[in-house]
Scaffold this active site. Structure first.
Site, mmCIF file in Angstrom:
data_model
loop_
_atom_site.group_PDB
_atom_site.id
_atom_site.type_symbol
_atom_site.label_atom_id
_atom_site.label_comp_id
_atom_site.label_asym_id
_atom_site.label_seq_id
_atom_site.Cartn_x
_atom_site.Cartn_y
_atom_site.Cartn_z
ATOM 1 C CD GLU A 1 -2.925 1.074 2.318
ATOM 2 O OE1 GLU A 1 -3.562 0.006 2.417
ATOM 3 O OE2 GLU A 1 -3.137 2.059 3.037
ATOM 4 C CB THR B 1 -3.980 5.901 0.541
ATOM 5 O OG1 THR B 1 -2.915 6.813 0.279
ATOM 6 C CG2 THR B 1 -3.457 4.691 1.277
ATOM 7 N NE ARG C 1 -16.032 7.268 8.380
ATOM 8 C CZ ARG C 1 -15.964 7.427 9.683
ATOM 9 N NH1 ARG C 1 -17.046 7.219 10.420
ATOM 10 N NH2 ARG C 1 -14.844 7.758 10.282
ATOM 11 C CG ASP D 1 -9.042 8.266 8.676
ATOM 12 O OD1 ASP D 1 -9.824 7.639 9.405
ATOM 13 O OD2 ASP D 1 -7.909 7.863 8.375
ATOM 14 C CG HIS E 1 -13.894 2.404 13.009
ATOM 15 N ND1 HIS E 1 -14.730 3.445 13.349
ATOM 16 C CD2 HIS E 1 -13.002 2.906 12.117
ATOM 17 C CE1 HIS E 1 -14.359 4.527 12.682
ATOM 18 N NE2 HIS E 1 -13.317 4.225 11.919
ATOM 19 C CD GLN F 1 -5.662 0.586 10.744
ATOM 20 O OE1 GLN F 1 -4.700 0.338 9.999
ATOM 21 N NE2 GLN F 1 -6.312 1.725 10.725
ATOM 22 C CD GLN G 1 7.289 3.634 12.724
ATOM 23 O OE1 GLN G 1 8.222 2.904 13.058
ATOM 24 N NE2 GLN G 1 6.560 3.419 11.655
HETATM 25 C C1 LIG Z 1 -6.641 -1.264 4.867
HETATM 26 C C2 LIG Z 1 -7.099 0.166 5.143
HETATM 27 C C3 LIG Z 1 -6.906 1.146 4.184
HETATM 28 C C4 LIG Z 1 -7.355 2.461 4.412
HETATM 29 N N1 LIG Z 1 -7.162 3.414 3.438
HETATM 30 C C5 LIG Z 1 -7.627 4.681 3.617
HETATM 31 C C6 LIG Z 1 -7.504 5.679 2.604
HETATM 32 O O1 LIG Z 1 -6.988 5.434 1.518
HETATM 33 N N2 LIG Z 1 -7.999 6.927 2.856
HETATM 34 C C7 LIG Z 1 -8.611 7.257 4.048
HETATM 35 O O2 LIG Z 1 -9.050 8.404 4.231
HETATM 36 N N3 LIG Z 1 -8.724 6.324 5.042
HETATM 37 C C8 LIG Z 1 -8.264 5.053 4.850
HETATM 38 N N4 LIG Z 1 -8.410 4.106 5.829
HETATM 39 C C9 LIG Z 1 -9.005 4.521 7.120
HETATM 40 C C10 LIG Z 1 -10.544 4.463 7.123
HETATM 41 O O3 LIG Z 1 -11.079 5.286 6.118
HETATM 42 C C11 LIG Z 1 -11.005 4.928 8.494
HETATM 43 O O4 LIG Z 1 -10.663 3.980 9.466
HETATM 44 C C12 LIG Z 1 -12.463 5.345 8.611
HETATM 45 O O5 LIG Z 1 -12.621 6.013 9.861
HETATM 46 C C13 LIG Z 1 -13.461 4.187 8.557
HETATM 47 O O6 LIG Z 1 -13.552 3.667 7.297
HETATM 48 P P1 LIG Z 1 -14.408 2.333 7.010
HETATM 49 O O7 LIG Z 1 -14.411 2.153 5.546
HETATM 50 O O8 LIG Z 1 -13.934 1.231 7.846
HETATM 51 O O9 LIG Z 1 -15.866 2.844 7.513
HETATM 52 P P2 LIG Z 1 -17.221 2.110 7.822
HETATM 53 O O10 LIG Z 1 -17.220 0.689 7.446
HETATM 54 O O11 LIG Z 1 -18.299 2.988 7.248
HETATM 55 O O12 LIG Z 1 -17.290 2.186 9.421
HETATM 56 C C14 LIG Z 1 -17.094 3.437 10.095
HETATM 57 C C15 LIG Z 1 -17.729 3.360 11.479
HETATM 58 O O13 LIG Z 1 -19.158 3.354 11.356
HETATM 59 C C16 LIG Z 1 -19.725 2.203 11.963
HETATM 60 N N5 LIG Z 1 -20.838 1.811 11.100
HETATM 61 C C17 LIG Z 1 -20.788 1.248 9.874
HETATM 62 N N6 LIG Z 1 -22.013 1.104 9.362
HETATM 63 C C18 LIG Z 1 -22.880 1.593 10.279
HETATM 64 C C19 LIG Z 1 -24.306 1.763 10.336
HETATM 65 N N7 LIG Z 1 -25.080 1.361 9.332
HETATM 66 N N8 LIG Z 1 -24.841 2.331 11.439
HETATM 67 C C20 LIG Z 1 -24.071 2.749 12.486
HETATM 68 N N9 LIG Z 1 -22.714 2.607 12.475
HETATM 69 C C21 LIG Z 1 -22.128 2.057 11.394
HETATM 70 C C22 LIG Z 1 -18.591 1.190 12.026
HETATM 71 O O14 LIG Z 1 -18.787 0.275 13.101
HETATM 72 C C23 LIG Z 1 -17.386 2.092 12.266
HETATM 73 O O15 LIG Z 1 -17.306 2.461 13.624
HETATM 74 C C24 LIG Z 1 -7.976 2.792 5.643
HETATM 75 C C25 LIG Z 1 -8.161 1.800 6.620
HETATM 76 C C26 LIG Z 1 -7.741 0.504 6.372
HETATM 77 C C27 LIG Z 1 -7.933 -0.553 7.433
#
Ligand SMILES: Cc1cc2nc3c(=O)[nH]c(=O)nc-3n(C[C@H](O)[C@H](O)[C@H](O)COP(=O)(O)OP(=O)(O)OC[C@H]3O[C@@H](n4cnc5c(N)ncnc54)[C@H](O)[C@@H]3O)c2cc1C
Length: 320
Positions: free
Chosen positions: A19, A50, A124, A126, A182, A209, A245
Site C-alpha cells: 500500500e 490511498t 468511508r 478519515d 474501529h 487495519q 512511531q
Molecule cells: C486497509 C485500510 C486502508 C485504508 N485506506 C484509507 C484511505 O486510503 N484513505 C482514508 O481516508 N482512510 C483510509 N483508511 C481509514 C478508514 O477510512 C477509516 O478507518 C475510517 O474512519 C473508517 O472507514 P471504514 O471504511 O472502515 O468505515 P465504515 O465501514 O463505514 O465504518 C465506520 C464506522 O461506522 C460504523 N458503522 C458502519 N455502518 C454503520 C451503520 N449502518 N450504522 C451505524 N454505524 C455504522 C462502524 O462500526 C465504524 O465504527 C484505511 C483503513 C484501512 C484498514
C-alpha cells in the site's frame, strides 16, 4: 490475474500486496515509483494507492469568506495508471465516501472502469485534518457499506439515472476491517455487524487495519467467521521501527502496541538497533500469520520503503 478475488480463489501462493500513499501536492511522484521499484523483486501482485479527503479551509479576502478545498495528496488515479504502465502490476485505488457525492462517485467509477481498473478498496475515509467527526457530503455516503452498494449496483449496470442498455462495470470490491474494532464503534461485536453488512452489500474480501499481536487477528477472524463473515481476511502489516512511531501510531490508527514490542524499541541503544528489533518482531508476527494460513499479506509502506524492504527480505528469505 486482474482481480484480487480471482487471485485469492485460484492461486495457491500467498497473496502479497503493498500500500502506497500519493506524494503531497507539488512533490514529484518519482520517489514513490522508485520506492516501489526496490520492492518489485518480492513480486507484489497488487499495489493499493490511498485516497485522501481534502482539507476545507476558509479564506477571507476583502471581507468575503470563501470555503476552499486544499487537497494535500492528489493523484490517486494517476499513480494507479503509472503503476500499471511501469510495473505491469494491478493497482487497487482506494475510493472514499468523504468529499464525494454519489454523482461524483459514479463519475470516478466510470473513469476507473475506462482505465481498465478492476479492483477498488471501498472506505468511508478519515475526517480531514482539523475536523473531529466524519461528515458526509450532501447526497454522499455516511458509511462504506453504501459506497460498496453503489459499486455493486454499477456492476449490475444500475447507474444513478435510468439509461438505455447501460454497460455494467466489473469491479472487485474490498473493504477495511479492524481487529481491535474501529475507534468509533462501541465494541467489536457491533463493528462486526457492520462489517458483515459491507460483505452483504458486495464486498468480496477484507484487509485489516494494522495490528501487532497475532491473537488479535486470530480472535477477529474467529469472531467474524462465527458471525457468518466468510470472505478472505487479509492482515494489514506495518513495520514499527522507531521510538517516534510508538507515540504516533496509537493516536493516528487507534491500535495497541504490545509491551514486548514497546520494550524492544525503547530499550534499543541506537536507531539501527530499534529498526532491527522492530523488523524482527514483525517478521515473527508475519511468520505466525502465514503458518496460521492467512490468504495473503498486505504491507502498509507509508513512505517507509526501507522498513518494508527489510521486513520482506526477512520474511521471504527462503520462501521464494
Ligand atoms: C486497509 C485500510 C486502508 C485504508 N485506506 C484509507 C484511505 O486510503 N484513505 C482514508 O481516508 N482512510 C483510509 N483508511 C481509514 C478508514 O477510512 C477509516 O478507518 C475510517 O474512519 C473508517 O472507514 P471504514 O471504511 O472502515 O468505515 P465504515 O465501514 O463505514 O465504518 C465506520 C464506522 O461506522 C460504523 N458503522 C458502519 N455502518 C454503520 C451503520 N449502518 N450504522 C451505524 N454505524 C455504522 C462502524 O462500526 C465504524 O465504527 C484505511 C483503513 C484501512 C484498514
Amino acid at each position: 490475474m486482474a482481480k484480487v478475488i480471482d487471485w485469492l480463489k485460484q492461486n495457491r501462493k500467498l497473496l502479497f500486496s503493498l500500500e502506497i500513499t500519493p506524494p503531497d501536492r507539488g512533490k514529484s511522484v518519482d520517489d514513490i515509483l522508485s520506492g516501489i521499484e526496490t520492492l518489485m523483486p518480492f513480486d507484489p501482485q497488487f499495489i493499493n494507492v490511498t485516497y485522501h479527503q481534502p482539507h476545507m479551509v476558509y479564506e477571507e479576502k476583502e471581507g468575503v469568506i470563501t470555503r476552499r478545498p486544499r487537497r494535500k495528496k492528489p493523484g490517486t488515479v494517476g499513480i494507479c495508471s503509472a503503476i500499471r504502465n511501469r510495473f505491469q502490476v494491478e493497482p487497487v485505488p482506494h475510493l472514499i465516501c468523504g468529499s464525494f457525492n454519489r454523482f461524483e462517485t459514479e463519475d470516478t467509477l466510470i473513469d476507473l472502469h475506462f482505465l481498465g481498473i478492476e479492483n477498488i478498496l471501498a472506505l468511508r475515509g478519515d475526517p480531514p485534518p482539523g475536523q473531529a467527526r466524519y461528515l458526509p457530503e450532501k447526497e454522499g455516503h455516511q458509511y462504506a457499506s453504501q459506497l460498496v452498494e453503489q459499486i455493486a449496483q454499477l456492476n449490475r449496470g444500475q447507474y444513478l439515472e435510468e439509461l438505455e442498455d447501460p454497460f455494467p462495470t466489473n469491479f472487485c470490491i474490498g473493504v477495511a476491517g479492524y481487529p481491535e474494532k474501529h475507534f468509533e464503534s462501541p465494541n467489536l461485536e457491533k463493528d462486526l455487524v457492520y462489517l458483515k453488512h459491507k460483505v452483504e452489500m458486495g464486498a468480496e474480501y477484507i484487509i485489516t487495519q494494522m495490528f501487532f499481536d497475532f491473537h488479535q487477528y486470530k480472535n477477529f477472524v474467529e469472531q467474524a467467521r462465527a458471525m457468518g463473515i466468510d470472505v478472505p481476511i487479509i492482515p494489514g502489516l506495518k513495520p514499527l521501527v522507531s521510538k517516534t512511531q510508538i507515540l504516533t501510531i496509537p493516536s493516528s490508527f487507534h491500535v495497541n502496541i504490545p509491551a514486548e514490542l514497546v520494550g524492544l524499541i525503547e530499550d534499543a541503544r541506537t536507531r539501527d538497533q530499534a529498526f532491527a528489533n522492530g523488523i524482527r518482531y514483525l517478521a515473527r508476527l508475519t511468520e505466525q500469520l502465514i503458518v496460521y494460513g492467512v490468504p495473503g499479506i498486505h504491507v502498509f509502506t507509508m513512505g517507509q520503503g526501507r522498513a518494508a524492504k527489510a521486513l520482506l527480505e526477512t520474511v521471504f528469505a527462503g520462501r521464494r
